[in-house]
Enzyme design. Structure first.
Site, PDB file in Angstrom:
ATOM      1  N   SER A 198       0.826  -1.208   0.000  1.00  0.00           N
ATOM      2  CA  SER A 198       0.000   0.000   0.000  1.00  0.00           C
ATOM      3  C   SER A 198       0.859   1.256   0.000  1.00  0.00           C
ATOM      4  O   SER A 198       0.550   2.234  -0.693  1.00  0.00           O
ATOM      5  CB  SER A 198      -0.910   0.003   1.234  1.00  0.00           C
ATOM      6  OG  SER A 198      -1.625  -1.199   1.353  1.00  0.00           O
ATOM      7  N   THR A 199       1.941   1.241   0.759  1.00  0.00           N
ATOM      8  CA  THR A 199       2.826   2.398   0.868  1.00  0.00           C
ATOM      9  C   THR A 199       3.481   2.737  -0.459  1.00  0.00           C
ATOM     10  O   THR A 199       3.830   3.891  -0.709  1.00  0.00           O
ATOM     11  CB  THR A 199       3.895   2.138   1.951  1.00  0.00           C
ATOM     12  OG1 THR A 199       3.231   1.829   3.184  1.00  0.00           O
ATOM     13  CG2 THR A 199       4.796   3.333   2.155  1.00  0.00           C
ATOM     14  N   TYR A 225      -1.251 -11.089   3.443  1.00  0.00           N
ATOM     15  CA  TYR A 225      -1.328  -9.679   3.825  1.00  0.00           C
ATOM     16  C   TYR A 225      -2.769  -9.395   4.223  1.00  0.00           C
ATOM     17  O   TYR A 225      -3.648  -9.286   3.381  1.00  0.00           O
ATOM     18  CB  TYR A 225      -0.877  -8.806   2.655  1.00  0.00           C
ATOM     19  CG  TYR A 225      -0.915  -7.302   2.871  1.00  0.00           C
ATOM     20  CD1 TYR A 225      -1.085  -6.731   4.134  1.00  0.00           C
ATOM     21  CD2 TYR A 225      -0.767  -6.436   1.794  1.00  0.00           C
ATOM     22  CE1 TYR A 225      -1.105  -5.368   4.316  1.00  0.00           C
ATOM     23  CE2 TYR A 225      -0.783  -5.054   1.956  1.00  0.00           C
ATOM     24  CZ  TYR A 225      -0.957  -4.530   3.213  1.00  0.00           C
ATOM     25  OH  TYR A 225      -0.980  -3.157   3.383  1.00  0.00           O
ATOM     26  N   LYS A 271       1.161 -10.810   7.483  1.00  0.00           N
ATOM     27  CA  LYS A 271       1.367  -9.387   7.779  1.00  0.00           C
ATOM     28  C   LYS A 271       0.053  -8.896   8.353  1.00  0.00           C
ATOM     29  O   LYS A 271      -0.944  -8.769   7.653  1.00  0.00           O
ATOM     30  CB  LYS A 271       1.745  -8.616   6.524  1.00  0.00           C
ATOM     31  CG  LYS A 271       1.948  -7.118   6.738  1.00  0.00           C
ATOM     32  CD  LYS A 271       2.314  -6.431   5.421  1.00  0.00           C
ATOM     33  CE  LYS A 271       2.645  -4.962   5.615  1.00  0.00           C
ATOM     34  NZ  LYS A 271       1.465  -4.131   5.895  1.00  0.00           N
ATOM     35  N   THR A 328      -2.086  -6.280   9.639  1.00  0.00           N
ATOM     36  CA  THR A 328      -2.385  -4.852   9.724  1.00  0.00           C
ATOM     37  C   THR A 328      -3.830  -4.715  10.177  1.00  0.00           C
ATOM     38  O   THR A 328      -4.744  -4.443   9.392  1.00  0.00           O
ATOM     39  CB  THR A 328      -2.146  -4.153   8.376  1.00  0.00           C
ATOM     40  OG1 THR A 328      -0.824  -4.474   7.923  1.00  0.00           O
ATOM     41  CG2 THR A 328      -2.250  -2.643   8.509  1.00  0.00           C
ATOM     42  N   GLY A 331       1.659  -4.731  11.466  1.00  0.00           N
ATOM     43  CA  GLY A 331       1.494  -3.804  10.359  1.00  0.00           C
ATOM     44  C   GLY A 331       1.078  -2.401  10.752  1.00  0.00           C
ATOM     45  O   GLY A 331       1.027  -1.515   9.908  1.00  0.00           O
ATOM     46  N   ASP A 360       2.292   0.663  12.799  1.00  0.00           N
ATOM     47  CA  ASP A 360       3.472   1.216  13.461  1.00  0.00           C
ATOM     48  C   ASP A 360       3.121   1.798  14.833  1.00  0.00           C
ATOM     49  O   ASP A 360       3.916   1.726  15.770  1.00  0.00           O
ATOM     50  CB  ASP A 360       4.105   2.317  12.603  1.00  0.00           C
ATOM     51  CG  ASP A 360       4.293   1.918  11.148  1.00  0.00           C
ATOM     52  OD1 ASP A 360       3.906   0.796  10.784  1.00  0.00           O
ATOM     53  OD2 ASP A 360       4.829   2.729  10.383  1.00  0.00           O
ATOM     54  N   GLU A 361       1.924   2.386  14.933  1.00  0.00           N
ATOM     55  CA  GLU A 361       1.523   3.079  16.158  1.00  0.00           C
ATOM     56  C   GLU A 361       1.134   2.122  17.285  1.00  0.00           C
ATOM     57  O   GLU A 361       0.956   2.551  18.429  1.00  0.00           O
ATOM     58  CB  GLU A 361       0.370   4.046  15.863  1.00  0.00           C
ATOM     59  CG  GLU A 361      -0.909   3.398  15.376  1.00  0.00           C
ATOM     60  CD  GLU A 361      -0.978   3.241  13.864  1.00  0.00           C
ATOM     61  OE1 GLU A 361      -2.097   3.289  13.333  1.00  0.00           O
ATOM     62  OE2 GLU A 361       0.072   3.058  13.214  1.00  0.00           O
ATOM     63  N   SER A 394       5.217   1.780   7.118  1.00  0.00           N
ATOM     64  CA  SER A 394       5.482   2.894   6.210  1.00  0.00           C
ATOM     65  C   SER A 394       6.366   3.944   6.863  1.00  0.00           C
ATOM     66  O   SER A 394       7.270   4.491   6.221  1.00  0.00           O
ATOM     67  CB  SER A 394       4.164   3.517   5.752  1.00  0.00           C
ATOM     68  OG  SER A 394       3.393   3.936   6.863  1.00  0.00           O
TER      69      SER A 394
END
Length: 292
Positions: free
Chosen positions: A47-48, A136, A164, A166, A188, A190-191, A207
């Site tokens: 996606s990034t 994914y 993965k 997310t 997936g 980051d936060e 990302s």
């Protein structure tokens, strides 16, 4: 096959203002990730990378450039998923021939595919390419939710290494890791890296790692060591940065942060807004000064 655990940047792609691939800029982003961010690998074509707005030929070109630039310095995962199964197979064969360490494929989306159809999709890509596969799972964008038992059905194919992940469903994450401890999970979001690592993920794909990988590694390693207070302090700083990036436009802002570090990160691909506004540039400069 290289070790696929650890910190992987979801690779950004530099585009020219007319939407064509900026090869020089893409190579600079790759070098920045390898030389400055010290990532363990790159997740190419996700996606990034604005992948779902690209032609098959453009996706292949990005795979080629990334492999040519990175060579064998780090692990490379090629995201080949598409709602067009023939395209996914074609991309998977191409990436495998280039020497990518593993394939990944987003769950087929838009149409409400049955689980049997989703399983057939993965089994077909694997059978046609002979490469290993990472599922994914990004349900907030695809609308596809795969449960614990369904993952077990997917994992009957020995070429599927893991997922993965997310998603914000950490109960599912915990259940998956307990049920299938020999299958890998990459965080997936980051936060939410700290709680994901605490629940046993094997790596992370993000990302923001294009500009913030050293902090991501700190969170990963400190949490693994049980130093949760220290890891949380780094997560707080990371999330302050992420909050600023998201409010200002995710991909445009990361590209502007890269430019401030001398990387020719280029434009975004339309129909995304291609170029940052003056206000977005000012915000990016402030984020850079405060966090990077």
């Amino acid at each position: 096959m290289k070790n696929l655990t650890g910190i992987f940047s979801a690779l950004l792609v530099a585009f020219n203002e007319d939407g064509s691939i900026n090869e020089q800029g893409l190579r600079q982003i790759i070098r920045h990730n390898i030389d400055k961010m010290k990532v363990d690998g790159l997740y190419v074509g996700g996606s990034t990378g604005e992948n779902f707005m690209l032609s098959t030929a453009e996706k292949k070109e990005i795979f080629r450039i990334a492999k040519d630039e990175a060579k064998d310095q780090i692990a490379l995962i090629a995201q080949v998923g598409s709602v067009n199964l023939q395209e996914a197979v074609e991309l998977g064969k191409y990436a495998t021939e280039l020497g990518y360490d593993c394939l990944s494929a987003v769950t087929p989306f838009y149409y409400k595919f049955s689980f049997a159809e989703i399983k057939h999709y993965y089994d077909t890509i694997i059978a046609e390419t002979g490469n290993n596969m990472i599922v994914y799972s990004i349900p907030f964008l695809t609308g596809v939710n795969i449960g614990v038992e369904q993952f077990g059905e997917l994992y009957k194919n020995p070429k599927i290494l893991g997922v993965k992940f997310t998603a914000g469903d950490f109960y599912l994450l915990e259940r998956l890791k307990k049920a299938y401890p020999n299958h890998l999970i990459w965080a997936g979001f980051d936060e939410m890296m700290l709680p994901a690592v605490a629940l046993g993920v094997d790596g992370a794909i993000g990302s923001t790692f294009n500009v913030n990988a050293p902090r991501a590694r700190q969170i990963f390693e400190l949490t693994k060591q049980g130093k949760l207070a220290e890891a949380l302090a780094v997560q707080h700083v990371t999330n302050d940065l992420i909050e600023g990036i998201l409010a200002n436009g995710l991909y445009l802002t990361i590209k502007e942060l890269l430019k401030l570090q001398g990387v020719e990160a280029g434009y975004c691909r339309e129909p995304m807004t291609a170029k940052a506004t003056d206000k977005q540039l000012e915000v990016a400069k402030a984020l850079y000064a405060k966090f990077l």
